[in-house]
Design a protein around this motif. Structure first.
Motif: not given
Length: 106
Positions: A15-31
């Motif tokens: 089971k994989h969790k799905v979540k929104f995580d802007d802090v991590l993604l903004e740092h890495d510039d990922l979608r």
């Protein structure tokens, strides 16, 4: 047709969790991203449900490639995810991420 996206997705026995995580993604510039050891699919918010759907499919395809031992070439994954997202959207599927967002809408 609305498709409510669950905060967990079972792929194989995991089971994989799905979540929104802007802090991590903004740092890495990922979608979006997926880390095997965490079993969490992270999505950037602020995008349309259609764009987020494409990113979710992209990350799920990476997991499927890892699990099946198939080739996980980034360009191949990107192309397949784009086409699959377009196909499902053209069938009238409307992804609904409200369960992941805790009932909030974008």
């Amino acid at each position: 047709m609305k498709l409510v996206i669950s905060p967990t997705i079972r792929i194989g026995a995991v089971k994989h969790k799905v979540k929104f995580d802007d802090v991590l993604l903004e740092h890495d510039d990922l979608r979006g991203s997926y880390r095997v050891k965490d079993e969490i699919i992270r999505l950037a918010s602020g995008r349309s449900p259609e764009q987020t759907w494409m990113v979710l499919i992209h990350e799920v395809l990476h997991i499927c490639s890892n699990e099946s031992g198939a080739d996980s070439d980034e360009n191949g994954i990107r192309g397949t995810a784009t086409l699959l997202a377009q196909a499902t959207l053209s069938m009238g599927i409307e992804p609904d991420f409200s369960r992941i967002l805790g009932g909030k809408t974008k």
